[in-house]
Scaffold this motif. Sequence first.
Motif, PDB file in Angstrom:
ATOM      1  N   LYS B  81       0.839  -1.205   0.000  1.00 11.37           N
ATOM      2  CA  LYS B  81       0.000   0.000   0.000  1.00 11.37           C
ATOM      3  C   LYS B  81       0.872   1.252   0.000  1.00 11.37           C
ATOM      4  CE  LYS B  81      -3.808  -1.972   2.618  1.00 11.37           C
ATOM      5  NZ  LYS B  81      -4.382  -2.023   3.965  1.00 11.37           N
ATOM      6  N   LEU B  82       1.906   1.220   0.850  1.00 10.77           N
ATOM      7  CA  LEU B  82       2.779   2.392   0.905  1.00 10.77           C
ATOM      8  C   LEU B  82       3.445   2.629  -0.436  1.00 10.77           C
ATOM      9  CD1 LEU B  82       4.372   1.905   4.414  1.00 10.77           C
ATOM     10  CD2 LEU B  82       2.893   3.741   3.677  1.00 10.77           C
ATOM     11  N   GLU B  83       3.848   1.519  -1.078  1.00 11.77           N
ATOM     12  CA  GLU B  83       4.493   1.690  -2.376  1.00 11.77           C
ATOM     13  C   GLU B  83       3.509   2.234  -3.400  1.00 11.77           C
ATOM     14  OE1 GLU B  83       6.206  -2.050  -3.192  1.00 11.77           O
ATOM     15  OE2 GLU B  83       8.079  -1.590  -2.141  1.00 11.77           O
ATOM     16  N   ALA B  84       2.257   1.776  -3.287  1.00  7.62           N
ATOM     17  CA  ALA B  84       1.244   2.298  -4.204  1.00  7.62           C
ATOM     18  C   ALA B  84       1.062   3.799  -3.989  1.00  7.62           C
ATOM     19  CB  ALA B  84      -0.070   1.564  -3.987  1.00  7.62           C
ATOM     20  N   LEU B  85       1.055   4.191  -2.711  1.00  4.98           N
ATOM     21  CA  LEU B  85       0.932   5.627  -2.432  1.00  4.98           C
ATOM     22  C   LEU B  85       2.126   6.401  -2.986  1.00  4.98           C
ATOM     23  CD1 LEU B  85      -0.456   5.822   1.192  1.00  4.98           C
ATOM     24  CD2 LEU B  85      -1.547   6.517  -0.926  1.00  4.98           C
ATOM     25  N   LEU B  86       3.331   5.808  -2.795  1.00  2.00           N
ATOM     26  CA  LEU B  86       4.536   6.485  -3.279  1.00  2.00           C
ATOM     27  C   LEU B  86       4.537   6.579  -4.793  1.00  2.00           C
ATOM     28  CD1 LEU B  86       7.260   4.970  -0.935  1.00  2.00           C
ATOM     29  CD2 LEU B  86       6.409   7.297  -0.976  1.00  2.00           C
ATOM     30  N   ALA B  87       3.870   5.596  -5.437  1.00  2.00           N
ATOM     31  CA  ALA B  87       3.900   5.561  -6.897  1.00  2.00           C
ATOM     32  C   ALA B  87       2.826   6.436  -7.517  1.00  2.00           C
ATOM     33  CB  ALA B  87       3.730   4.109  -7.372  1.00  2.00           C
ATOM     34  N   LEU B  88       2.051   7.121  -6.683  1.00  2.00           N
ATOM     35  CA  LEU B  88       1.006   7.992  -7.241  1.00  2.00           C
ATOM     36  C   LEU B  88       1.629   9.022  -8.166  1.00  2.00           C
ATOM     37  CD1 LEU B  88      -1.358   8.732  -4.257  1.00  2.00           C
ATOM     38  CD2 LEU B  88      -1.879   7.474  -6.322  1.00  2.00           C
ATOM     39  N   THR B  92      -1.825  13.458  -9.629  1.00  2.00           N
ATOM     40  CA  THR B  92      -2.821  12.930  -8.686  1.00  2.00           C
ATOM     41  C   THR B  92      -2.609  13.536  -7.301  1.00  2.00           C
ATOM     42  OG1 THR B  92      -2.733  10.873  -9.910  1.00  2.00           O
ATOM     43  CG2 THR B  92      -3.828  10.818  -7.773  1.00  2.00           C
ATOM     44  N   ILE B  93      -1.357  13.527  -6.885  1.00  2.00           N
ATOM     45  CA  ILE B  93      -1.046  14.098  -5.556  1.00  2.00           C
ATOM     46  C   ILE B  93      -1.434  15.566  -5.516  1.00  2.00           C
ATOM     47  CG2 ILE B  93       0.845  14.652  -3.993  1.00  2.00           C
ATOM     48  CD1 ILE B  93       2.232  12.124  -5.094  1.00  2.00           C
ATOM     49  N   LYS B  94      -1.154  16.259  -6.617  1.00  2.00           N
ATOM     50  CA  LYS B  94      -1.488  17.676  -6.682  1.00  2.00           C
ATOM     51  C   LYS B  94      -3.004  17.854  -6.604  1.00  2.00           C
ATOM     52  CE  LYS B  94      -0.597  21.631  -9.715  1.00  2.00           C
ATOM     53  NZ  LYS B  94      -1.795  21.716 -10.521  1.00  2.00           N
ATOM     54  N   TRP B  95      -3.721  16.972  -7.310  1.00  2.00           N
ATOM     55  CA  TRP B  95      -5.189  17.075  -7.340  1.00  2.00           C
ATOM     56  C   TRP B  95      -5.770  16.880  -5.937  1.00  2.00           C
ATOM     57  CZ3 TRP B  95      -9.240  13.498  -6.588  1.00  2.00           C
ATOM     58  CH2 TRP B  95     -10.482  13.938  -7.059  1.00  2.00           C
ATOM     59  N   VAL B  96      -5.254  15.853  -5.241  1.00  2.00           N
ATOM     60  CA  VAL B  96      -5.767  15.603  -3.895  1.00  2.00           C
ATOM     61  C   VAL B  96      -5.360  16.738  -2.959  1.00  2.00           C
ATOM     62  CG1 VAL B  96      -5.638  14.051  -1.924  1.00  2.00           C
ATOM     63  CG2 VAL B  96      -5.791  13.121  -4.210  1.00  2.00           C
ATOM     64  N   ALA B  97      -4.114  17.193  -3.122  1.00  2.00           N
ATOM     65  CA  ALA B  97      -3.606  18.203  -2.192  1.00  2.00           C
ATOM     66  C   ALA B  97      -4.363  19.520  -2.324  1.00  2.00           C
ATOM     67  CB  ALA B  97      -2.121  18.434  -2.460  1.00  2.00           C
ATOM     68  N   GLU B  98      -4.900  19.771  -3.518  1.00  2.00           N
ATOM     69  CA  GLU B  98      -5.594  21.037  -3.718  1.00  2.00           C
ATOM     70  C   GLU B  98      -7.004  21.040  -3.171  1.00  2.00           C
ATOM     71  OE1 GLU B  98      -5.360  21.647  -7.849  1.00  2.00           O
ATOM     72  OE2 GLU B  98      -3.422  22.660  -7.767  1.00  2.00           O
ATOM     73  N   LYS B  99      -7.513  19.861  -2.789  1.00  2.00           N
ATOM     74  CA  LYS B  99      -8.898  19.785  -2.306  1.00  2.00           C
ATOM     75  C   LYS B  99      -8.974  20.315  -0.880  1.00  2.00           C
ATOM     76  CE  LYS B  99     -10.760  17.853  -5.853  1.00  2.00           C
ATOM     77  NZ  LYS B  99      -9.916  18.716  -6.692  1.00  2.00           N
ATOM     78  N   ASN B 100      -9.909  21.212  -0.663  1.00  2.00           N
ATOM     79  CA  ASN B 100     -10.100  21.635   0.720  1.00  2.00           C
ATOM     80  C   ASN B 100     -11.055  20.672   1.419  1.00  2.00           C
ATOM     81  OD1 ASN B 100     -12.717  22.316   0.027  1.00  2.00           O
ATOM     82  ND2 ASN B 100     -12.131  24.385  -0.573  1.00  2.00           N
ATOM     83  N   SER B 101     -11.274  20.886   2.694  1.00  2.00           N
ATOM     84  CA  SER B 101     -12.007  19.883   3.479  1.00  2.00           C
ATOM     85  C   SER B 101     -13.445  19.744   2.986  1.00  2.00           C
ATOM     86  CB  SER B 101     -11.986  20.276   4.951  1.00  2.00           C
ATOM     87  OG  SER B 101     -12.532  21.558   5.093  1.00  2.00           O
TER      88      SER B 101
END
Lengths: 156, 157
Positions: B81-88, B92-101
């Motif tokens: 799972k961690l590797e999958a997260l690292l491989a994002l 994708t990371i930018k998209w998630v990071a830009e989402k507010n609560s």
Amino acid sequence: MMLRVLGLTCLGLISAAILSTAGLLAWFAADRAIPVEVLSSEVLTPRVRPGDKLVIRQRVRYSRICSAHVDRVLYDSHTRREFLRDVDYEYPPLGLGTRTITFEEDVPANFGPGPAEYRALPSYSCNPLQKYYWPITRPETVLRFEIADDTREAFP
Amino acid sequence: MAPDQRRYTADEWREIQTQYREQPRRGIRTMYPDPEDDRSVDAFVPEGAYSPGRGRGAQHQPHPHHVEVWIATLSAEDIAKLEALLALRPDTIKWVAEKNSRELEKLDGAVDFITSSRTAAKVLMYVSGVAVAFVGGVVALAKSGFDAFALLRGIGK
């Protein structure tokens, strides 16, 4: 949470509607008992001249309250055909029970001499499914009689 | 107690122990001087480019206990799972990071809706299948001359 309860309620209602519709349909479809039984049939005028009356007496047992439609036809041995008036009723006219019925039909004047047939094909409907899609039927009643050789009246 | 007869303090005793332990090493170093210890090169080496204890003082520092426990309890699945997260992908990371609560809550709702819709679809498919099979069976029985509800109908008669 409220949304989920609402969704589950809708799902339950839809499922209940589907199941109850299927149950009703199955209940209607399985109901195939013939409601009218013809115990005996006899032609009171075994020899009839063209243009005269054919008299038939039947002993019938009505066992269920159902509507009926009977297609009736006369045939002679010379390929002639005469449609008689249909018998239609929503309920047995005299109620349930065993009845004796006598009725008369006109034999057309153009029927030729020889053997002839009275055929009656009934269809009964005891519920909406049978009324609109799948009526109860049974083999047609066939009564044979003779048309007298009276050419003077048949072909004047 | 005379001053020369006093007990050693703990620090003094530790220093004495250290000297005692270092004694043989000191003798060997005297006979075979370590060039690493030779500070005579200091004048020719720029500041920070050379440290005398290089390679010797850097001993393994144990990780804090909770880190050790965490690493020990990682399963192969967790690592996958961690590797999958690292491989994002970065986008994708930018998209998630830009989402507010608030947007994330909306996403939660959307995921919940899709999940429950699929569950509902499965339930409805099952119910419909049961209904069709039931009606089909009853019709087949009726065509064969059997009334599946004969017992129930007999109650009213």
